[in-house]
Design a protein around this motif. Structure first.
Motif, PDB file in Angstrom:
ATOM      1  N   MET A  45     -20.937 -18.169   1.314  1.00 46.91           N
ATOM      2  CA  MET A  45     -20.182 -18.771   0.199  1.00 46.91           C
ATOM      3  C   MET A  45     -19.859 -17.694  -0.851  1.00 46.91           C
TER       4      MET A  45
ATOM      5  N   GLN B 120     -18.461 -16.961  -4.581  1.00 47.25           N
ATOM      6  CA  GLN B 120     -18.171 -17.638  -5.832  1.00 47.25           C
ATOM      7  C   GLN B 120     -17.104 -16.874  -6.613  1.00 47.25           C
TER       8      GLN B 120
ATOM      9  N   ARG C 285     -31.770 -21.579  -5.420  1.00 42.42           N
ATOM     10  CA  ARG C 285     -31.213 -20.663  -4.417  1.00 42.42           C
ATOM     11  C   ARG C 285     -29.773 -20.969  -4.024  1.00 42.42           C
ATOM     12  N   ASN C 286     -29.380 -22.265  -4.066  1.00 43.63           N
ATOM     13  CA  ASN C 286     -28.011 -22.587  -3.657  1.00 43.63           C
ATOM     14  C   ASN C 286     -27.002 -22.361  -4.768  1.00 43.63           C
ATOM     15  N   THR C 287     -27.478 -22.188  -5.979  1.00 49.29           N
ATOM     16  CA  THR C 287     -26.524 -21.982  -7.076  1.00 49.29           C
ATOM     17  C   THR C 287     -26.391 -20.512  -7.443  1.00 49.29           C
TER      18      THR C 287
ATOM     19  N   ARG D 193     -27.420 -11.736  -7.356  1.00 50.23           N
ATOM     20  CA  ARG D 193     -28.712 -12.368  -7.106  1.00 50.23           C
ATOM     21  C   ARG D 193     -29.897 -11.488  -7.511  1.00 50.23           C
TER      22      ARG D 193
ATOM     23  N   ASN E 167     -24.203 -14.910  -5.061  1.00 50.66           N
ATOM     24  CA  ASN E 167     -24.736 -13.884  -4.171  1.00 50.66           C
ATOM     25  C   ASN E 167     -24.611 -12.479  -4.748  1.00 50.66           C
TER      26      ASN E 167
ATOM     27  N   GLY F  66     -34.254 -18.285   0.794  1.00 50.75           N
ATOM     28  CA  GLY F  66     -33.846 -19.048   1.967  1.00 50.75           C
ATOM     29  C   GLY F  66     -34.738 -20.235   2.283  1.00 50.75           C
ATOM     30  N   ASN F  67     -35.610 -20.623   1.370  1.00 52.24           N
ATOM     31  CA  ASN F  67     -36.527 -21.714   1.667  1.00 52.24           C
ATOM     32  C   ASN F  67     -36.644 -22.688   0.506  1.00 52.24           C
ATOM     33  N   LYS F  68     -37.223 -23.865   0.827  1.00 56.32           N
ATOM     34  CA  LYS F  68     -37.381 -24.902  -0.195  1.00 56.32           C
ATOM     35  C   LYS F  68     -38.522 -24.521  -1.148  1.00 56.32           C
TER      36      LYS F  68
END
Lengths: 212, 246
Positions: B1, B3, A65-67, A73, A70, A126-128
């Motif tokens: 963020m 990119q 999710r962090n890579t 997505r 946006n 938005g979650n682990k």
């Protein structure tokens, strides 16, 4: 261990089964509920397939999710879904050939199941990974329960069987003049059965009653 | 963020390559199993059209059971063209009916399997294929050695409506085909006629030799089966007529 199964995490698993059911409350994934609920067996296999795709997909998306850029997505999510669905389809073809023939195009149509995309976008982004996994299992279980209930009534009333076992014939009801209801086999009846389930659920579950 | 464009390009390229690698690996690894399933299914249908392999539900290892039954009963196979001549040097099992039906009638080649039963009689099994309501329908038909009487039929489909058209695979639909004749009394190819109107429709129409009841609610699929059988038997007609007159 305690943390993994904390009450908050368990809620992710149990909420979608009743209070936040994807079909009856969020009204997502209705299309496949119509298509594959004529008999119980395809409904169960469909549930397992959706569970595999949604649980694994949620974990993959949550891990990335962090890579994920946006702006693309949605495309990334689609690629993950499509990959998993093709894998499930290929595995069914190799090891559960009869079942895969029954489900035919519907396995491919898991790609278009709105529940999956909805959970990726609303939760996994938005979650682990671990909560995302529970959320995936919970939502597909909520989806599956409705599917199985609908399929149970449609198979029983439409074909007079349960999991291909001729119940109606065994209890001898045909001798009294009872006839299978052919309407139950047609897609519109799935919608009506889902409607009845929603009605019953809302009648019993006070949390779902809107105040106005 | 936010990119950069470069990041997005690199990210999507890497993602596509990884996914492609996973999928090609899975396809390659699973292909032998899938092909095996298809082969077993083909053999199963050939056997079932001659009312064999009845014990399949009790068999422990269904694949092995099918192979054994197949080796035991299906003693020979050959290929014919639509004029009724035998073609040498082609394996009947390798024929792809979908491909053959897309060719012109003259170029078509068709498989025939010969089945020797325990009671010493010989059955001839042919393959049929056509269009259903939502996708292809296909099957095998077994004939007695008079090349006229149907001994057994097995049908399958890709995507007919469950509970309606999909019921063509069930015994209640296929078993009335048994003992039907495909040639009428004057020797013309009549094939099978399917009658709409529920149970007994064929009887009411007075067509006992060629008539079979359609499935209520599955008329379009039932009619497709009728058309498929008529069309495919036309391809086999010359061979059957030659054999009949001998």
């Amino acid at each position: 261990m305690n943390e993994l199964f904390s009450p908050k995490n368990m809620k992710l698993l149990t909420n979608p089964i009743n209070d936040d059911n994807p079909i009856t409350v969020q009204v997502l994934g209705i299309c496949s509920a119509l298509a594959i609920t004529v008999k119980l067996e395809p409904a169960v296999v469909m549930t397992i397939s959706v569970m595999a795709v949604l649980a694994i997909g949620n974990v993959v998306i949550a891990a990335l999710r962090n890579t994920i850029p946006n702006r693309i997505r949605i495309i990334v999510q689609l690629v993950v879904i499509a990959t998993l669905v093709i894998l499930v389809d290929q595995i069914l073809k190799a090891f559960l050939y009869d079942v895969s023939k029954q489900l035919s195009v519907f396995v491919g149509l898991i790609i278009t199941n709105c529940i999956i995309m909805g959970r990726f976008e609303a939760f996994a982004m938005g979650n682990k990974p671990w909560p995302a996994f529970l959320d995936g299992v919970g939502n597909s279980a909520g989806y599956g329960i409705i599917l199985i209930i609908v399929a149970f009534f449609r198979e029983l009333l439409g074909s007079g069987t349960i999991w291909y076992y001729p119940v109606m014939e065994k209890i001898g009801i045909y001798k009294t003049g009872y006839v299978d209801n052919g309407l139950m086999i047609l897609p519109p009846m799935a919608l009506i059965v889902v409607g009845i389930i929603i009605w019953v659920q809302r009648g019993r579950n006070t949390k779902l009653i809107e105040s106005n | 963020m936010k990119q950069s464009n470069t990041y997005i390009f690199v990210y999507s390229s890497v993602m596509v390559i990884v996914v492609a690698a996973i999928l090609s690996f899975a396809t390659m690894a699973l292909k032998p199993y899938q092909d095996k399933n298809k082969e077993i299914e083909k053999k199963k249908y050939i056997l079932q059209s001659a009312n064999l392999a009845a014990d399949i539900a009790n068999a422990k290892n269904t694949d092995k059971y099918i192979e054994e039954e197949f080796d035991k009963y299906i003693t020979n196979s050959f290929v014919i063209d639509t004029k009724g001549n035998k073609k040498e040097g082609i394996d009947a099992y390798s024929i792809n009916m979908k491909l053959e039906l897309s060719k012109s009638v003259e170029e078509r080649i068709l498989p025939i399997y010969i089945c020797s039963l325990d009671d010493g009689s010989t059955k001839y099994i042919i393959a049929v294929r056509g269009k259903g309501l939502w996708g292809p329908v296909w099957g095998n038909m077994a004939f007695n050695d008079d090349f006229n009487t149907i001994y057994g039929v097995v049908l399958d489909h890709k995507a007919e409506t469950p509970g309606l058209g999909a019921e063509i695979t069930q015994d209640f639909f296929t078993s009335p085909f048994k003992e039907k004749k495909i040639f009428n009394t004057s020797g013309k190819l009549e094939a099978i006629n399917i009658y709409k109107g529920g149970k007994g429709a064929a009887k009411n129409a007075g067509d006992l030799d060629h008539g079979v009841d359609a499935i209520s609610g599955g008329t379009i699929t039932s009619k497709s089966v009728e058309k498929m059988i008529k069309d495919c038997l036309r391809d086999y007609e010359n061979y059957f007529k030659n054999k009949k007159s001998n």
